[in-house]
Design a protein around this motif. Structure first.
Motif, PDB file in Angstrom:
ATOM      1  N   ASP A  41      -0.772  -2.319  14.257  1.00 57.16           N
ATOM      2  CA  ASP A  41       0.248  -1.338  13.895  1.00 57.16           C
ATOM      3  C   ASP A  41      -0.411  -0.250  13.052  1.00 57.16           C
ATOM      4  N   LEU A  43      -0.170   3.661  11.011  1.00 54.53           N
ATOM      5  CA  LEU A  43       0.546   4.783  10.414  1.00 54.53           C
ATOM      6  C   LEU A  43      -0.287   6.034  10.619  1.00 54.53           C
ATOM      7  N   TYR A  65       3.669   4.651  13.599  1.00 50.38           N
ATOM      8  CA  TYR A  65       4.653   5.386  12.812  1.00 50.38           C
ATOM      9  C   TYR A  65       4.044   6.731  12.438  1.00 50.38           C
ATOM     10  N   LEU A  95       8.004   3.260   4.688  1.00 46.66           N
ATOM     11  CA  LEU A  95       7.669   1.988   5.328  1.00 46.66           C
ATOM     12  C   LEU A  95       7.593   0.903   4.261  1.00 46.66           C
ATOM     13  N   SER A  99       2.913  -3.226   5.820  1.00 45.07           N
ATOM     14  CA  SER A  99       3.574  -3.154   7.124  1.00 45.07           C
ATOM     15  C   SER A  99       2.691  -2.644   8.254  1.00 45.07           C
ATOM     16  N   VAL A 100       1.488  -2.136   7.938  1.00 39.62           N
ATOM     17  CA  VAL A 100       0.607  -1.623   8.993  1.00 39.62           C
ATOM     18  C   VAL A 100      -0.818  -2.133   8.790  1.00 39.62           C
ATOM     19  N   VAL A 125       1.231   0.299   1.825  1.00 37.18           N
ATOM     20  CA  VAL A 125       1.722  -0.003   3.172  1.00 37.18           C
ATOM     21  C   VAL A 125       0.683  -0.725   4.032  1.00 37.18           C
TER      22      VAL A 125
END
Length: 250
Positions: A41, A43, A65, A95, A99-100, A125
């Motif tokens: 994932d 960003l 994202y 976020l 999360s990434v 993040v």
């Protein structure tokens, strides 16, 4: 501050768009510095018109994202089923924590009003062991762009926009990130002719032109246009892209 909801937002795609092959070269180069597992994932911080965001989704097979404060830039962004464009700033990333797996700052870091806070948010993040790629110019590692000769103040204007490598590393360390020892150099830009380069730059979609004295811009482009008309097919140099690799410790 450059207003990407104004003139720059209108000309950005024409002046800064990337062909698909160039996007693939960039994302393949980024993969060298990121974990091998998939999916990842990502960003895309300061994603602009999303010129790299869909390519990141294809390369890393996870969610991407794109965080961008400009409404106009987000509205023009290329869509992809695994890309979500979010309104937000680098200093307040919308976020959750951890999360990434990766963060890309592609020629966006110099636009962040509070660069230390932005790097703290990048640390927040990122998952432990995650990597941030800070693709930027640095005031002490500046390329000698051929078109500077048409605009006498351009190199000085550009250098003033950027921190040095040491200053950037110091901010990263203060934010809890671990910078790589050396600046990474990536060659992924599309080779272009003199004529093609003039056409792209004539849109004035680089931040440089927002800060140049007005009395340099028109005469500079007149000389640039004349030279491009005389020798449109001359191959232009491809410049290395300087990048810092920053890691959130596990």
């Amino acid at each position: 501050m450059v207003d990407y909801d104004g003139r720059m937002g209108r000309v950005y795609v024409a002046g800064r768009g990337m062909p698909a092959a160039e996007v693939r070269r960039w994302t393949a180069a980024f993969a060298t510095y990121l974990p091998e597992r998939r999916p990842l994932d990502v960003l895309d911080l300061g994603s602009g018109t999303g010129r790299l965001s869909p390519g990141l989704a294809e390369e890393f097979q996870g969610r991407v994202y794109g965080v961008e404060p400009s409404d106009r830039m987000r509205e023009a962004a290329e869509q992809h089923p695994r890309v979500s464009y979010l309104k937000g700033s680098a200093e307040d990333i919308p976020l959750p924590e951890a999360s990434v797996d990766a963060v890309l700052m592609f020629l966006s870091f110099h636009h962040f009003p509070d660069q230390l806070q932005a790097l703290r948010e990048v640390h927040r993040v990122l998952r432990p062991g995650g990597v941030a790629l800070l693709r930027s110019q640095f005031s002490d590692v500046m390329p000698e762009l051929f078109w500077y000769e048409y605009f006498p103040s351009a190199r000085e204007v550009d250098a003033a926009m950027y921190l040095s490598v040491a200053q950037t590393k110091a901010l990263a360390v203060e934010a809890g990130l671990v910078p790589g020892e050396d600046v990474v150099r990536i060659t992924a830009e599309e080779p272009r002719t003199f004529g093609e380069t003039y056409q792209r730059l004539s849109h004035r979609a680089l931040s440089t032109f927002e800060y140049l004295p007005e009395d340099e811009i028109e005469p500079g482009f007149e000389r640039f246009a004349a030279d491009a008309e005389r020798d449109p097919d001359r191959a232009m140099p491809v410049y290395d892209a300087t990048t810092l690799v920053l890691t959130r410790p596990s």
